[in-house]
Design a protein around this motif. Sequence first.
Motif, PDB file in Angstrom:
ATOM      1  N   GLU A 154     -45.488  49.746  -1.517  1.00  0.00           N
ATOM      2  CA  GLU A 154     -44.905  49.631  -2.851  1.00  0.00           C
ATOM      3  C   GLU A 154     -45.637  48.541  -3.644  1.00  0.00           C
ATOM      4  N   VAL A 155     -45.800  47.422  -2.988  1.00  0.00           N
ATOM      5  CA  VAL A 155     -46.492  46.300  -3.612  1.00  0.00           C
ATOM      6  C   VAL A 155     -47.956  46.670  -3.884  1.00  0.00           C
ATOM      7  N   PHE A 156     -48.541  47.330  -2.911  1.00  0.00           N
ATOM      8  CA  PHE A 156     -49.928  47.778  -3.070  1.00  0.00           C
ATOM      9  C   PHE A 156     -50.110  48.572  -4.358  1.00  0.00           C
ATOM     10  N   LYS A 157     -49.215  49.515  -4.579  1.00  0.00           N
ATOM     11  CA  LYS A 157     -49.344  50.358  -5.767  1.00  0.00           C
ATOM     12  C   LYS A 157     -49.208  49.542  -7.048  1.00  0.00           C
ATOM     13  N   MET A 158     -48.296  48.584  -7.013  1.00  0.00           N
ATOM     14  CA  MET A 158     -48.123  47.776  -8.211  1.00  0.00           C
ATOM     15  C   MET A 158     -49.332  46.883  -8.475  1.00  0.00           C
ATOM     16  N   LEU A 159     -49.879  46.336  -7.402  1.00  0.00           N
ATOM     17  CA  LEU A 159     -51.076  45.505  -7.552  1.00  0.00           C
ATOM     18  C   LEU A 159     -52.186  46.325  -8.187  1.00  0.00           C
ATOM     19  N   VAL A 160     -52.337  47.525  -7.666  1.00  0.00           N
ATOM     20  CA  VAL A 160     -53.398  48.402  -8.113  1.00  0.00           C
ATOM     21  C   VAL A 160     -53.222  48.793  -9.585  1.00  0.00           C
ATOM     22  N   SER A 161     -51.969  48.832 -10.007  1.00  0.00           N
ATOM     23  CA  SER A 161     -51.736  49.201 -11.406  1.00  0.00           C
ATOM     24  C   SER A 161     -51.907  47.986 -12.321  1.00  0.00           C
TER      25      SER A 161
END
Lengths: 208, 208
Positions: A154-161
């Motif tokens: 979840e955090v990964f996706k937010m970082l990437v965005s």
Amino acid sequence: MRILIADDHTLIREGLRKILEESLSFAEVHDVSDSADLFKKAVGESWDIIISDISMPGYSGIEILKQIKEHAPQTPVLMLSMHSPEQYAVRAIKAGAAGYLTKESAPYELVKAVQQILSGRKYITSEVAEVLAGSLEEKSDKAPHEQLSDREFEVFKMLVSGKSISEIGDILSLNVNTISTYRARIMDKMKMQSNADLVRYAIQNNIV
Amino acid sequence: MRILIADDHTLIREGLRKILEESLSFAEVHDVSDSADLFKKAVGESWDIIISDISMPGYSGIEILKQIKEHAPQTPVLMLSMHSPEQYAVRAIKAGAAGYLTKESAPYELVKAVQQILSGRKYITSEVAEVLAGSLEEKSDKAPHEQLSDREFEVFKMLVSGKSISEIGDILSLNVNTISTYRARIMDKMKMQSNADLVRYAIQNNIV
DNA sequence: GTTTATTGTAGTGTTTATACTACGCATTTT
DNA sequence: AAAATGCGTAGTATAAACACTACAATAAAC
């Protein structure tokens, strides 16, 4: 002795050709400049060795390597790369490459690699061997992002965005430090060093 | 006839050498593998032409080109790049390059370029000419990254490659705050909000 | 040929991120 | 059942990044 070279840069292709022809006079060197041609020639004709750049426009080198190995498993493929082994070596070897050289290598090393591979063996430099050994320690048979826990992902996706650590903390109602810890674990599991690496990975793997 | 080749990849360096030596038998080809050596040799000795890769570790190719032009203005420099002309050609020519070739170019084109430059002229491919012409038009229709100044673009690339502000400061020997300012201006000019946006942009526009 | 905009550069003060450590609770492994 | 991992979660101390401001040197425009 038929050798196929694949690289999208003509200058490099021709340079490689000259290096090979000079030391391996018995060689009949052909070349291709893109993934599609490479695949077509690789499986349509018979080669003693294929030397391919790992980063060509279109499909990734690893992807094509897998394709070739599927349709012409007996043809050895030596992968060439601009990048240090950490980036691709393990994946290349796992995908069935007979060797992995960076373009920093000396010409004699290329020739040695080709000769060794032609004699039926693999050619693994000590540099690659080291990375390879390291990769065996963990069970890294899963795609990097699949090793992440749900929260981490979840955090990964937010970082990437493009969200910052503190923004993510706000959204998830968690302490900033918690998010930082997730990020550190993500970096660790995925063996990446920066958010830029994550974004690149995400784009290349269509995770966005 | 003294030719100096600069490229960090041995395999490529040797390939270029062989291509040149084959067609220009009178040539005495030397080579270097990093920016520091290039600079030292470029200004310390006398050359008829210098052929340099544009992206070497350490200083950016454009930066070194400027340095060379400052200390040895009469030495013609032919820049080689992996990237399409849009990325660097204009900057290179402005900085005083005698020509710009991509590694997609055919060997004969390299030889032709070298000969033409040796005869005292510049060598501009039609591809580069087109980009060059375009760059003279209104700046409104320029791609976002083309509005960046050289320094800004340099920082942009490093950011995109995952380097931190302070790492970049170290590499360029500039204060962290300076780099921060560049970053802010980049964000402003490109109308972007995060490093992730920059990375995405760079990947999508093949700037990596 | 003087005004105006851009570029390269940094200082100051504040906000954010990171490294390191820790800890309880699940889930595996032995 | 006991031991070892893995996961979700933070605290503290330190390092890094950011926003804002400023200024001199070019470069461009009027």
